[in-house]
Design a protein around this motif. Structure first.
Motif, PDB file in Angstrom:
ATOM      1  N   ALA A  13       1.751  -5.194  -6.318  1.00 21.17           N
ATOM      2  CA  ALA A  13       1.085  -6.264  -6.887  1.00 21.17           C
ATOM      3  C   ALA A  13       1.192  -6.568  -8.467  1.00 21.17           C
ATOM      4  CB  ALA A  13      -0.388  -6.139  -6.587  1.00 21.17           C
ATOM      5  N   ARG A  14       1.305  -5.584  -9.174  1.00 20.48           N
ATOM      6  CA  ARG A  14       1.395  -5.464 -10.623  1.00 20.48           C
ATOM      7  C   ARG A  14       2.891  -6.330 -11.004  1.00 20.48           C
ATOM      8  NH1 ARG A  14       1.346   0.158 -13.804  1.00 20.48           N
ATOM      9  NH2 ARG A  14       3.708  -0.021 -13.192  1.00 20.48           N
ATOM     10  N   GLU A  15       3.819  -5.935 -10.371  1.00 21.56           N
ATOM     11  CA  GLU A  15       4.968  -6.554 -10.649  1.00 21.56           C
ATOM     12  C   GLU A  15       5.277  -7.857 -10.486  1.00 21.56           C
ATOM     13  OE1 GLU A  15       7.469  -5.126 -12.073  1.00 21.56           O
ATOM     14  OE2 GLU A  15       6.837  -3.051 -12.124  1.00 21.56           O
ATOM     15  N   LEU A  16       4.377  -8.424  -9.223  1.00 23.05           N
ATOM     16  CA  LEU A  16       4.411  -9.807  -8.864  1.00 23.05           C
ATOM     17  C   LEU A  16       3.550 -10.538  -9.979  1.00 23.05           C
ATOM     18  CD1 LEU A  16       4.118  -9.640  -5.098  1.00 23.05           C
ATOM     19  CD2 LEU A  16       6.205 -10.322  -6.441  1.00 23.05           C
ATOM     20  N   SER A  47      22.098 -10.603  -7.784  1.00 23.20           N
ATOM     21  CA  SER A  47      20.871 -11.384  -8.425  1.00 23.20           C
ATOM     22  C   SER A  47      20.956 -11.575  -9.891  1.00 23.20           C
ATOM     23  CB  SER A  47      19.601 -10.575  -8.125  1.00 23.20           C
ATOM     24  OG  SER A  47      18.529 -11.328  -8.835  1.00 23.20           O
ATOM     25  N   ARG A  48      20.881 -12.577 -10.230  1.00 19.76           N
ATOM     26  CA  ARG A  48      20.727 -12.876 -11.767  1.00 19.76           C
ATOM     27  C   ARG A  48      19.761 -12.188 -12.631  1.00 19.76           C
ATOM     28  NH1 ARG A  48      23.047 -17.958 -10.052  1.00 19.76           N
ATOM     29  NH2 ARG A  48      25.043 -18.202 -10.601  1.00 19.76           N
ATOM     30  N   ARG A  49      18.584 -11.857 -11.626  1.00 16.39           N
ATOM     31  CA  ARG A  49      17.492 -11.267 -12.386  1.00 16.39           C
ATOM     32  C   ARG A  49      17.190  -9.992 -11.891  1.00 16.39           C
ATOM     33  NH1 ARG A  49      12.400 -15.148 -10.813  1.00 16.39           N
ATOM     34  NH2 ARG A  49      11.497 -13.344 -12.162  1.00 16.39           N
ATOM     35  N   PRO A  50      16.519  -9.208 -12.713  1.00 15.37           N
ATOM     36  CA  PRO A  50      16.294  -7.906 -12.341  1.00 15.37           C
ATOM     37  C   PRO A  50      15.405  -7.960 -11.039  1.00 15.37           C
ATOM     38  CG  PRO A  50      15.995  -7.866 -14.614  1.00 15.37           C
ATOM     39  CD  PRO A  50      16.296  -9.506 -14.242  1.00 15.37           C
ATOM     40  N   VAL A  51      15.536  -6.948 -10.113  1.00 12.04           N
ATOM     41  CA  VAL A  51      14.693  -6.957  -8.849  1.00 12.04           C
ATOM     42  C   VAL A  51      14.272  -5.463  -8.713  1.00 12.04           C
ATOM     43  CG1 VAL A  51      14.676  -7.259  -6.265  1.00 12.04           C
ATOM     44  CG2 VAL A  51      16.231  -8.779  -7.771  1.00 12.04           C
ATOM     45  N   ARG A  52      12.850  -5.600  -8.481  1.00 13.07           N
ATOM     46  CA  ARG A  52      12.133  -4.291  -8.122  1.00 13.07           C
ATOM     47  C   ARG A  52      12.029  -4.069  -6.454  1.00 13.07           C
ATOM     48  NH1 ARG A  52      12.362  -5.338 -13.521  1.00 13.07           N
ATOM     49  NH2 ARG A  52      10.920  -4.796 -14.627  1.00 13.07           N
ATOM     50  N   PHE A  53      12.752  -2.865  -6.251  1.00 14.77           N
ATOM     51  CA  PHE A  53      12.820  -2.697  -4.716  1.00 14.77           C
ATOM     52  C   PHE A  53      11.723  -1.776  -4.166  1.00 14.77           C
ATOM     53  CE2 PHE A  53      16.924  -4.247  -6.106  1.00 14.77           C
ATOM     54  CZ  PHE A  53      17.184  -4.938  -4.991  1.00 14.77           C
ATOM     55  N   HIS A  58       7.679 -10.830 -11.750  1.00 17.54           N
ATOM     56  CA  HIS A  58       8.875 -10.036 -11.227  1.00 17.54           C
ATOM     57  C   HIS A  58       9.302 -10.643  -9.957  1.00 17.54           C
ATOM     58  CE1 HIS A  58       7.993  -7.202 -15.131  1.00 17.54           C
ATOM     59  NE2 HIS A  58       8.788  -8.329 -15.262  1.00 17.54           N
ATOM     60  N   LEU A  59      10.553 -10.277  -9.834  1.00 11.70           N
ATOM     61  CA  LEU A  59      11.305 -10.463  -8.219  1.00 11.70           C
ATOM     62  C   LEU A  59      10.721  -8.899  -7.744  1.00 11.70           C
ATOM     63  CD1 LEU A  59      14.232 -12.096  -8.547  1.00 11.70           C
ATOM     64  CD2 LEU A  59      12.300 -13.175  -8.133  1.00 11.70           C
ATOM     65  N   VAL A  60      10.479  -8.992  -6.354  1.00 11.45           N
ATOM     66  CA  VAL A  60      10.197  -7.802  -5.725  1.00 11.45           C
ATOM     67  C   VAL A  60      10.803  -7.798  -4.316  1.00 11.45           C
ATOM     68  CG1 VAL A  60       8.398  -6.184  -4.546  1.00 11.45           C
ATOM     69  CG2 VAL A  60       7.914  -7.006  -6.754  1.00 11.45           C
ATOM     70  N   CYS A  61      11.817  -6.965  -3.957  1.00 12.39           N
ATOM     71  CA  CYS A  61      12.335  -7.122  -2.820  1.00 12.39           C
ATOM     72  C   CYS A  61      11.889  -6.022  -1.728  1.00 12.39           C
ATOM     73  CB  CYS A  61      13.784  -6.825  -2.728  1.00 12.39           C
ATOM     74  SG  CYS A  61      14.888  -6.920  -1.184  1.00 12.39           S
ATOM     75  N   ILE A  62      11.516  -6.236  -0.556  1.00 10.53           N
ATOM     76  CA  ILE A  62      11.152  -5.311   0.479  1.00 10.53           C
ATOM     77  C   ILE A  62      11.752  -5.509   1.530  1.00 10.53           C
ATOM     78  CG2 ILE A  62       9.518  -7.063   1.447  1.00 10.53           C
ATOM     79  CD1 ILE A  62       7.707  -4.638   2.242  1.00 10.53           C
ATOM     80  N   ASP A 122      12.819 -18.250 -12.430  1.00 13.41           N
ATOM     81  CA  ASP A 122      11.746 -17.505 -13.272  1.00 13.41           C
ATOM     82  C   ASP A 122      10.606 -17.471 -12.384  1.00 13.41           C
ATOM     83  OD1 ASP A 122      10.394 -20.182 -13.681  1.00 13.41           O
ATOM     84  OD2 ASP A 122      11.973 -20.597 -15.031  1.00 13.41           O
ATOM     85  N   GLY A 123       9.465 -16.645 -12.569  1.00 12.85           N
ATOM     86  CA  GLY A 123       8.343 -16.685 -11.937  1.00 12.85           C
ATOM     87  C   GLY A 123       8.326 -15.509 -10.733  1.00 12.85           C
ATOM     88  N   PRO A 124       7.417 -15.176  -9.996  1.00 16.58           N
ATOM     89  CA  PRO A 124       7.485 -14.327  -8.975  1.00 16.58           C
ATOM     90  C   PRO A 124       7.814 -14.506  -7.639  1.00 16.58           C
ATOM     91  CG  PRO A 124       5.092 -15.020  -9.373  1.00 16.58           C
ATOM     92  CD  PRO A 124       6.056 -15.601 -10.365  1.00 16.58           C
ATOM     93  N   ALA A 125       8.382 -13.610  -7.046  1.00 16.21           N
ATOM     94  CA  ALA A 125       8.866 -14.185  -5.405  1.00 16.21           C
ATOM     95  C   ALA A 125       8.950 -12.718  -4.934  1.00 16.21           C
ATOM     96  CB  ALA A 125      10.095 -15.110  -5.479  1.00 16.21           C
ATOM     97  N   LEU A 126       8.751 -12.680  -3.477  1.00 16.19           N
ATOM     98  CA  LEU A 126       9.241 -11.836  -2.632  1.00 16.19           C
ATOM     99  C   LEU A 126      10.243 -11.995  -1.779  1.00 16.19           C
ATOM    100  CD1 LEU A 126       7.680  -8.824  -1.588  1.00 16.19           C
ATOM    101  CD2 LEU A 126       6.774 -10.212   0.073  1.00 16.19           C
ATOM    102  N   LEU A 127      11.221 -10.969  -1.996  1.00 15.40           N
ATOM    103  CA  LEU A 127      12.555 -11.084  -1.264  1.00 15.40           C
ATOM    104  C   LEU A 127      12.368 -10.224  -0.166  1.00 15.40           C
ATOM    105  CD1 LEU A 127      15.223 -10.662  -4.513  1.00 15.40           C
ATOM    106  CD2 LEU A 127      13.574 -12.807  -3.645  1.00 15.40           C
TER     107      LEU A 127
END
Length: 625
Positions: A522-525, A474-480, A529-533, A452-457
Motif C-alpha cells: 500500500a505504501r509503495e502504491l 521495464s523502463r521503471r523500477p518495479v517492487r516485487f 511506484h509499480l508493484v508486481c505480484i 508514471d504513477g502507480p500500477a499493479l502488475l
C-alpha cells in the motif's frame, strides 16, 4: 524516431542544429587545447620555462576551474531563460575567445593563451546546463538514450577530428593559419545555433543568485532531491576524474614512454576518442532503446581491466629517435597499447551514456538545468582534483604507467562503493546479463506499462528469475511481491533486497510477514511506484497457470490502481524452473533460448475480478509454456 535507427534524429530540426552547435564547440575546444598542449610539450622553450608535465596539468586545471566557479549561475540561467537564447549567446562568446587566442599565438605569450583556455572553460560551463537540459525537452523518453549516445558520439568524434586537425596545425601550420581556423570554427558553431528552435523557460520567475558559492550550493541541493540522481552525478564525476587523468598524460606518455613524436600523440588520442564514440553508439543497441543502467557496472569493469593491462603493455625500452606513426606501429607491443586505449574509451562510453540519460530522466523539469549545473560543478571539482593528483604523483616520482595503473585500481574500489550505495545499478547489470547472455529476450506491449504513477502488475510465475526478467524489460523500477522462501535463497536474496522486493508468507505460517507485506504494498502504491505480484502465490510445478489467490483483491480494495496483466513464456524449460527437480539437474538445456514477456492493456480495478485477470494472463501467454 524509429527504434531501428537513432540516426533519424539528424533529420529533425529539434535535434540537428543543436547537435551541430555542440559538435563544433567540442571540435574547437579540442583543436585549441591540443594545439596548445602539443606546442607546450614539443616547443616549450618558445612559450614558457615551465616543465611540460607541469604545464599539461596546469592547463587542464585552468580549463575546468570555471566549472567550479560559474556552474551554479549557469544552471540558474538555463532554468530562468530560454535555453536556446543561452546557447546562442555562448556560441557568440566563443568567437571573442578565439580572437583572444589568436592574439596570444601571434605574441607567443603563454599567459594570454592560458587566459583564452580559461575563457573556453567558461564557455563550456554556461553551455552544459542548457545543452543537457534541452535534450529531455525535445526528445521522447524512448529517444533519450539514442540522443545522448549521438551527442556523446558527436563529442568524441569532434575530439577525434579536432585532435587530428590540431596535430596537423601544430606540426605544419603557421600561427596565422591556426588563428584563422579557430575563429572560423567558432563562427560555424554560432551559425548552427541560430537554427535551434525556441523553448519555453522552465522557471521564468526564478530569481538569479549571482554569488558563485551560494548559487552552486543551491544547484547541489536541487540535485540531492533524488538520491539516485545525486549518486549518478557522483559516478559521472568519477568518470571525468578518470578520463581527465588519462587524457592529460597522453602527450608525455607518447613522448617519454613510447618514444613517439607529435603525430603519435594524435594517434593515441584518436584511438581513445574513437573508442568512446563506438561505446556510446553501442549503448543504444545494448540498452534496447531504454535507459539501461545495467551497462554502468559493465563499463566500470572495462575501465579497470584495460587500465591495468595498459600498465603491463607499456614497453620497457625507449627508441633513441622520436618515432613517427608508421615506425611506432611496427614496434613490439604497440597494438596492445592501442587496444587498451580503445577499450578504455569504449567501456567509458558504456559507463557515461546511461548515467547522463538517467539524470535527465529522473530529474524534475523545473530543476533539471540546476541539476546539470550541479553535475558540472562536481565534474569540475573531480577534474581539478585529478589535475592536482596527477601533478603531485608525478612530482613525487611516480611514473606515468604507474599512475595509470593506480587509476585503474582506484576505479575498482570506487565502483564497488557506488554499487553498494545504489544496488539498483548492480541489479540491472545482472538482469542485463541474464536476458542478453543466457537468453534472447523479446517483449511485446511495453507501452502498456504507465510511464508514471502507480500500477499493479500481475504475471504468471514460471521460475526463480521471473522478477529479474521483468525488471530488465521495464523502463521503471518495479517492487516485487514474492514468496519469503524464494526471497531468502542465498545470493538471490541479495539481489531481491536490492530490488526492494516485498516478501510475503501464508497468514497461517507467518502472520506478521503476511500483514507487513500488505502495508508495504500500500505504501509503495501510494508513493506512485509499480508493484508486481505473482497472483498464483507459488511457482508453477507443471508449467500451467494456476488459480489466482484472493490476496490480490485486498490490495486493490485498499489502494485501487490500474492493473497491468503480463505473461512470461519460454522459461519453463530453463534451469530456473521446477521442471527438472533438484538443482543439480537444472543445468542449461539451451543456449541463448528465446523468452517472451507480453504486456496487455490495463484493467479497471473497479470491475476486474480474479477470473477476468487470470483469463487475460492466460490469453497473453498463449500455448507456449
Amino acid at each position: 524516431m524509429s527504434q531501428q535507427s537513432q540516426f533519424r534524429l539528424f533529420a529533425e530540426r529539434r535535434f540537428l542544429p543543436f547537435f551541430g552547435a555542440q559538435a563544433m564547440g567540442a571540435f574547437n575546444d579540442n583543436v585549441y587545447k591540443n594545439v596548445l598542449l602539443i606546442l607546450a610539450t614539443y616547443q616549450a622553450a618558445t612559450y614558457t620555462t615551465l616543465e611540460p608535465q607541469l604545464l599539461t596539468n596546469l592547463a587542464g586545471g585552468l580549463f575546468i576551474l570555471p566549472f567550479v566557479l560559474f556552474s551554479g549561475i549557469a544552471g540558474q540561467l538555463a532554468t530562468r531563460y530560454d535555453k536556446t537564447t543561452i546557447l546562442k549567446a555562448v556560441k557568440a562568446f566563443e568567437i571573442l575567445i578565439m580572437a583572444v587566442a589568436a592574439f596570444g599565438l601571434a605574441q607567443q605569450h603563454i599567459g594570454i593563451l592560458l587566459t583564452a583556455l580559461f575563457m573556453m572553460g567558461a564557455h563550456s560551463t554556461f553551455f552544459a546546463p542548457a545543452k543537457y537540459g534541452l535534450l529531455p525537452e525535445v526528445l521522447h523518453e524512448t529517444e533519450l538514450v539514442g540522443g545522448n549516445a549521438l551527442i556523446q558520439m558527436g563529442t568524441f568524434l569532434a575530439i577525434l577530428l579536432g585532435t587530428l586537425f590540431a596535430g596537423v596545425l601544430a606540426s605544419h601550420g603557421h600561427t596565422g593559419t591556426i588563428s584563422v581556423a579557430l575563429i572560423a570554427i567558432a563562427v560555424a558553431g554560432f551559425a548552427f545555433s541560430l537554427a535551434i528552435p525556441k523553448l519555453r523557460p522552465a522557471a521564468p520567475d526564478m530569481k538569479i543568485d549571482w554569488r558563485p558559492w551560494t548559487s552552486a550550493w543551491d544547484n547541489i541541493n536541487a540535485a540531492r532531491e533524488s538520491r539516485t540522481v545525486f549518486l549518478s552525478i557522483l559516478g559521472i564525476s568519477w568518470f571525468w576524474f578518470y578520463g581527465a587523468l588519462v587524457l592529460a598524460q597522453l602527450p608525455v606518455f607518447s613522448k617519454d614512454i613510447l618514444g613517439g613524436n607529435e603525430e603519435v600523440v594524435t594517434v593515441l588520442l584518436v584511438v581513445f576518442s574513437a573508442g568512446v564514440g563506438i561505446g556510446s553508439l553501442l549503448c543504444e543497441k545494448l540498452s534496447g532503446h531504454k535507459v539501461e543502467i545495467g551497462l554502468v557496472p559493465f563499463g566500470s569493469i572495462g575501465l579497470t581491466a584495460f587500465a591495468v593491462d595498459l600498465y603491463f603493455a607499456t614497453p620497457n625500452t625507449l627508441s633513441a629517435e622520436p618515432l613517427g606513426p608508421s615506425a611506432f606501429l611496427q614496434q613490439p607491443g604497440t597494438w596492445r597499447v592501442l587496444m587498451d586505449l580503445g577499450f578504455i574509451g569504449m567501456f567509458g562510453g558504456f559507463f557515461i551514456v546511461p548515467l547522463n540519460a538517467l539524470v535527465q530522466q529522473r530529474s524534475r523539469r523545473e530543476v533539471l538545468s540546476r541539476v546539470i549545473g550541479a553535475n558540472s560543478i562536481l565534474n569540475a571539482a573531480f577534474m581539478v582534483v585529478a589535475a592536482i593528483f596527477g601533478a603531485v604523483a608525478l612530482q613525487s616520482g611516480m611514473t606515468i604507467p604507474q599512475l595509470l595503473l593506480a587509476t585503474g585500481i582506484l576505479n575498482a574500489f570506487v565502483a564497488i562503493y557506488i554499487y553498494s550505495l545504489v544496488p539498483e545499478f548492480l541489479l540491472r547489470f545482472l538482469a542485463w546479463l541474464l536476458v542478453n547472455v543466457m537468453y534472447r529476450s523479446k517483449t511485446e506491449g511495453l507501452k502498456n506499462i504507465p510511464e508514471d504513477g502507480p500500477a499493479l502488475l500481475i504475471c504468471n510465475h514460471v521460475g526463480f528469475v521471473d522478477a529479474i526478467v521483468i525488471s530488465a524489460a521495464s523502463r521503471r523500477p518495479v517492487r516485487f511481491i514474492m514468496e519469503s522462501s524464494i526471497f531468502k535463497i542465498p545470493v538471490l536474496s541479495t539481489i531481491f533486497r536490492g530490488m526492494k522486493a516485498i516478501p510475503v508468507a501464508p497468514a497461517k505460517e507467518d502472520p506478521e510477514t503476511y500483514e507487513r507485506a500488505f502495508e508495504l504494498v500500500a505504501r509503495e502504491l501510494r508513493d506512485g511506484h509499480l508493484v508486481c505480484i505473482f497472483p498464483e502465490g507459488r511457482l508453477t510445478s507443471d508449467g500451467e497457470i494456476g488459480p489466482f489467490r484472493p490476496g490480490m483483491m485486498r490490495i486493490l480494495k485498499e489502494t485501487p490502481v490500474p492493473i497491468v496483466p503480463m505473461a512470461l513464456s519460454g522459461l519453463w524449460n530453463s534451469m530456473f524452473s521446477r521442471k527438472y527437480g533438484p538443482m543439480w539437474n537444472r543445468w542449461p538445456r539451451r543456449v541463448w533460448a528465446r523468452i517472451t514477456l507480453r504486456v496487455g492493456e490495463p484493467l479497471d480495478p473497479a470491475t476486474a475480478d480474479l477470473d477476468l485477470m487470470r483469463a487475460r494472463v492466460v490469453a497473453l501467454r498463449g500455448p507456449e509454456q
